[in-house]
Design an enzyme around this catalytic site. Structure first.
Site, PDB file in Angstrom:
ATOM      1  N   TRP A 110      11.962 -10.761  -7.511  1.00  0.00           N
ATOM      2  CA  TRP A 110      10.661 -10.438  -7.889  1.00  0.00           C
ATOM      3  C   TRP A 110      11.105  -9.233  -9.295  1.00  0.00           C
ATOM      4  O   TRP A 110      10.080  -9.555  -9.517  1.00  0.00           O
ATOM      5  CB  TRP A 110      11.085  -9.426  -6.293  1.00  0.00           C
ATOM      6  CG  TRP A 110      10.313  -9.984  -5.515  1.00  0.00           C
ATOM      7  CD1 TRP A 110      10.697 -11.004  -3.617  1.00  0.00           C
ATOM      8  CD2 TRP A 110       9.192 -11.264  -4.986  1.00  0.00           C
ATOM      9  NE1 TRP A 110      10.361 -11.627  -3.574  1.00  0.00           N
ATOM     10  CE2 TRP A 110       9.166 -11.481  -4.059  1.00  0.00           C
ATOM     11  CE3 TRP A 110       8.148 -10.997  -6.243  1.00  0.00           C
ATOM     12  CZ2 TRP A 110       8.188 -12.351  -3.761  1.00  0.00           C
ATOM     13  CZ3 TRP A 110       7.080 -12.008  -6.256  1.00  0.00           C
ATOM     14  CH2 TRP A 110       6.603 -12.573  -4.384  1.00  0.00           C
ATOM     15  N   ASP A 180      10.055  -1.208  -6.426  1.00  0.00           N
ATOM     16  CA  ASP A 180      10.032  -1.245  -5.489  1.00  0.00           C
ATOM     17  C   ASP A 180      10.756  -1.965  -4.425  1.00  0.00           C
ATOM     18  O   ASP A 180      11.062  -2.612  -4.390  1.00  0.00           O
ATOM     19  CB  ASP A 180       9.247  -2.671  -6.044  1.00  0.00           C
ATOM     20  CG  ASP A 180       9.198  -4.009  -4.735  1.00  0.00           C
ATOM     21  OD1 ASP A 180       9.226  -3.491  -3.878  1.00  0.00           O
ATOM     22  OD2 ASP A 180       9.052  -5.346  -5.514  1.00  0.00           O
ATOM     23  N   LYS A 204       7.088  -7.364   4.630  1.00  0.00           N
ATOM     24  CA  LYS A 204       8.714  -7.438   5.453  1.00  0.00           C
ATOM     25  C   LYS A 204       8.373  -6.652   6.372  1.00  0.00           C
ATOM     26  O   LYS A 204       9.535  -7.245   7.587  1.00  0.00           O
ATOM     27  CB  LYS A 204       8.808  -7.654   3.982  1.00  0.00           C
ATOM     28  CG  LYS A 204       8.364  -8.188   2.822  1.00  0.00           C
ATOM     29  CD  LYS A 204       8.946  -9.263   2.867  1.00  0.00           C
ATOM     30  CE  LYS A 204       8.697 -10.259   2.117  1.00  0.00           C
ATOM     31  NZ  LYS A 204       8.066 -10.110   0.510  1.00  0.00           N
TER      32      LYS A 204
HETATM   33  C1  LIG Z   1       7.806 -10.483  -1.320  1.00  0.00           C
HETATM   34  C2  LIG Z   1       7.627  -9.107  -2.727  1.00  0.00           C
HETATM   35  C3  LIG Z   1       6.879  -9.399  -3.152  1.00  0.00           C
HETATM   36  C4  LIG Z   1       5.505  -9.521  -3.305  1.00  0.00           C
HETATM   37  O1  LIG Z   1       4.656  -9.220  -2.411  1.00  0.00           O
HETATM   38  P1  LIG Z   1       2.960  -9.208  -2.491  1.00  0.00           P
HETATM   39  O2  LIG Z   1       2.342  -8.837  -1.229  1.00  0.00           O
HETATM   40  O3  LIG Z   1       2.920 -10.775  -2.386  1.00  0.00           O
HETATM   41  O4  LIG Z   1       2.547  -9.049  -4.023  1.00  0.00           O
HETATM   42  C5  LIG Z   1       7.369  -7.863  -4.313  1.00  0.00           C
HETATM   43  N1  LIG Z   1       8.144  -7.223  -3.825  1.00  0.00           N
HETATM   44  C6  LIG Z   1       9.412  -7.484  -3.727  1.00  0.00           C
HETATM   45  C7  LIG Z   1      10.727  -7.308  -3.221  1.00  0.00           C
HETATM   46  C8  LIG Z   1       9.152  -8.759  -2.323  1.00  0.00           C
HETATM   47  O5  LIG Z   1       9.737  -9.004  -1.218  1.00  0.00           O
END
Ligand SMILES: *Cc1c(COP(=O)(O)O)cnc(C)c1O
Length: 370
Positions: A110, A180, A204
């Site tokens: 990511w 993030d 998640k």
């Molecule tokens: C799964 C994930 C993403 C992707 O997110 P989307 O909602 O599918 O755009 C981005 N950052 C992290 C840390 C993730 O685990």
């Protein structure tokens, strides 16, 4: 090997995302799909312009600030487009036309994706790249140098694919920190007041796909451009309390239920962290006590409490492990398609007892396949 009963299957969903949700939340969701008691309508058919939904948004904003211990100069946004949209929205707002580069870290899958998107918007500096160590560890403090001229520093708190998690806050106090936190948001206290912007999609750890929570400090937007499409303009979204256009009412309602569960049933983020730590200790303990049969992927000090990634001695044995586990009722254990292996995700909704059952299964599997 004992099989789990069908009522138990959902509790043993170790998927990396969308992740498992708490039973008590799912029961309320089932009821709300038919009728939200205080409205008398299905949640799927309630207007986003209703008083009820305005109250849902207001309570969710308040719950997020309360759980994170944040003061009122922070705003909570409920946006669409996933974490991926934030990969672009952050640099669109803070980097366009800038000369000094923003600082990013390529810490894993990511971290790499976010760098690629940010580059389209302005100058960035990748101050650390985990490629040479196979993304098996995170940078130490003595490998990082943060510049005071950077418009901001961005990092990923938990690399979901590789199972790496920062257990400290990075950066410097005079440069905005942006993070993030998609795969560890609301899993533990995170010193949120040291960040200028945090984003995390729901799917998640805190709900279904369709909504992304953004927590943003007022001052960060002082010099933000005025010519962005309103949908991509944090200020416009703040002004509309996230109801700029039709928002995903259902997903937002489920996230509200999860924050209530965290506040009232779990007892806040410190209590959540204690439970999450016990789950992670149990599973990592099983890896470490397996005489190398199960090999943890991440460096010990960077191990993620959310995503436990490990390997067995061959691809073939890993595949047999995953399919035997699936037959026994444990789902979602395949590693991410980019690196393979096995990944057990231990998000907030995963119960300690289910991790114990997985560990028992792993002991049996080891005995039969040594
Ligand atoms: C799964 C994930 C993403 C992707 O997110 P989307 O909602 O599918 O755009 C981005 N950052 C992290 C840390 C993730 O685990």
């Amino acid at each position: 090997m004992n099989k789990l009963s069908s009522g138990e299957l959902n509790k043993h969903n170790f998927s990396g995302g969308p992740g498992v949700l708490p039973d008590v939340v799912l029961e309320q969701v089932r009821e709300a799909i038919l009728v939200v008691p205080e409205v008398g309508l299905s949640v799927l058919g309630i207007s986003h312009r209703s008083d009820w939904f305005a109250a849902v948004v207001a309570e969710l904003e308040a719950n997020v600030l309360f759980l994170l211990g944040l003061p009122s100069n922070y705003h909570v946004l409920l946006l669409q487009g996933g974490a991926t949209q934030q990969f672009s929205m952050v640099p669109m707002t803070l980097l366009r036309g800038k000369e000094q580069p923003a600082e990013y870290m390529k810490t894993g899958y990511w971290g790499g994706k976010v760098v690629a998107e940010a580059r389209r918007e302005g100058p960035i500096d990748v101050i650390w790249d985990g490629h040479s160590s196979g993304f098996r560890r995170l940078p130490r403090d003595d490998e990082l140098e943060f510049r005071s001229e950077a418009p901001y520093v961005h990092y990923v708190s938990n690399e979901t694919v590789e199972g790496l998690q920062f257990h400290r806050v990075l950066g410097r106090d005079d440069v905005p920190r942006i993070c993030d936190m998609s795969s560890d948001f609301l899993s533990a206290p995170c010193k949120a007041d040291q960040f200028s912007l945090i984003y995390a999609h729901a799917q998640k750890n805190i709900g279904p796909a369709g909504v992304t929570v953004v927590v943003i400090r007022d001052e960060l937007l002082e010099g933000a451009p005025r010519d962005l499409p309103s949908f991509l303009d944090y200020r416009a979204q703040i002004g509309a309390h996230s109801i700029l256009n039709t928002p995903p009412v259902f997903s937002i309602y489920v996230v509200l239920l999860v924050t209530r569960w965290l506040r009232d049933n779990v007892g806040g983020l410190s209590a959540m962290d204690q439970i999450n730590s016990r789950k992670a200790d149990l599973l990592y303990g099983a890896l470490d006590d397996s005489d190398g049969f199960y090999k943890g992927r991440a460096a010990r000090e960077d191990r993620s409490k959310m995503n436990v990634v490990f390997n067995l001695r061959s691809n073939e044995l890993e595949n047999r492990f995953i399919s035997t586990a699936a037959d026994a009722g444990f789902s979602g254990l395949s590693g991410h398609r980019s690196i393979g292996g096995v990944r057990a995700s231990l998000y907030n909704g995963m119960q300690l007892r289910a991790v114990g059952n997985l560990v028992d299964f792993m002991d049996d599997f080891k005995r039969c396949n040594q």
